[in-house]
Scaffold this active site. Structure first.
Site, PDB file in Angstrom:
ATOM      1  N   HIS A  70       0.884  -1.217  -0.135  1.00  0.00           N
ATOM      2  CA  HIS A  70      -0.007  -0.160   0.001  1.00  0.00           C
ATOM      3  C   HIS A  70       0.845   1.160  -0.049  1.00  0.00           C
ATOM      4  CE1 HIS A  70      -3.568  -2.308   1.733  1.00  0.00           C
ATOM      5  NE2 HIS A  70      -3.384  -2.722   0.482  1.00  0.00           N
ATOM      6  N   GLU A  72       0.993   4.092   1.743  1.00  0.00           N
ATOM      7  CA  GLU A  72       1.622   4.380   3.144  1.00  0.00           C
ATOM      8  C   GLU A  72       2.547   3.540   3.497  1.00  0.00           C
ATOM      9  OE1 GLU A  72      -2.755   2.872   4.125  1.00  0.00           O
ATOM     10  OE2 GLU A  72      -1.433   3.220   2.314  1.00  0.00           O
ATOM     11  N   CYS A  98      -5.890   1.006   5.593  1.00  0.00           N
ATOM     12  CA  CYS A  98      -6.511  -0.235   5.944  1.00  0.00           C
ATOM     13  C   CYS A  98      -6.005  -0.342   7.520  1.00  0.00           C
ATOM     14  CB  CYS A  98      -6.137  -1.429   5.176  1.00  0.00           C
ATOM     15  SG  CYS A  98      -4.505  -1.679   5.063  1.00  0.00           S
ATOM     16  N   CYS A 101      -2.247  -1.138   7.857  1.00  0.00           N
ATOM     17  CA  CYS A 101      -1.268  -0.109   7.479  1.00  0.00           C
ATOM     18  C   CYS A 101      -1.455   0.948   8.653  1.00  0.00           C
ATOM     19  CB  CYS A 101      -1.637   0.635   6.160  1.00  0.00           C
ATOM     20  SG  CYS A 101      -0.854  -0.250   4.832  1.00  0.00           S
TER      21      CYS A 101
END
Length: 143
Positions: A70, A72, A98, A101
């Protein structure tokens, strides 16, 4: 910094994150992230496969491959391999994080998350709020 000025900066950083997300090779969603500390961009990221892998994020059925990172997570990983620290920083991201993360964000010392679109599962946002991370949704990115 005044609230008005902070909002102008927040929108500008989100627009940059949006542009950064366009670098992603993912078809389903293109997500961009910036980490800002002391009004300096210290890291950036977008969703995609790990270094050295093919750029295609989806398999033949259109599902996202399990090893896609992802945005981040990519941005936090970049900071981890630098001399910088995320402690006290703000994460700007085009899609709310999510739950996986969100744990990374909290552990990295990020104290503020600003996002422009809500992910279908809001458990990541709820976790961040419980952890004391300031969370803001800004949908209108016009200056």
């Amino acid at each position: 910094m005044s609230k008005e000025k902070q909002l102008r900066y927040d929108k500008a950083y989100l627009r940059i994150a949006q542009e950064w997300g366009k670098l992603s090779h993912c078809k389903r969603k293109q997500v961009g992230a910036l980490i800002v500390k002391d009004r300096m961009i210290i890291s950036d990221g977008y969703n995609g496969t790990p270094t050295g892998f093919e750029n295609y994020c989806e398999d033949d059925e259109g599902y996202t491959k399990w090893y896609v990172l992802h945005a981040e997570a990519n941005a936090i990983s970049k900071v981890a391999s630098s001399t910088q620290s995320c402690k006290g920083a703000t994460l700007y991201i085009t899609l709310s994080p999510c739950k996986e993360c969100s744990k990374l964000i909290h552990q990295a010392g990020i104290i503020r998350v600003v996002y422009s679109q809500a992910y279908k599962d809001d458990s990541g946002i709820k976790f961040l709020q419980k952890a004391g991370v300031e969370v803001s949704l800004i949908q209108d990115l016009k200056a």
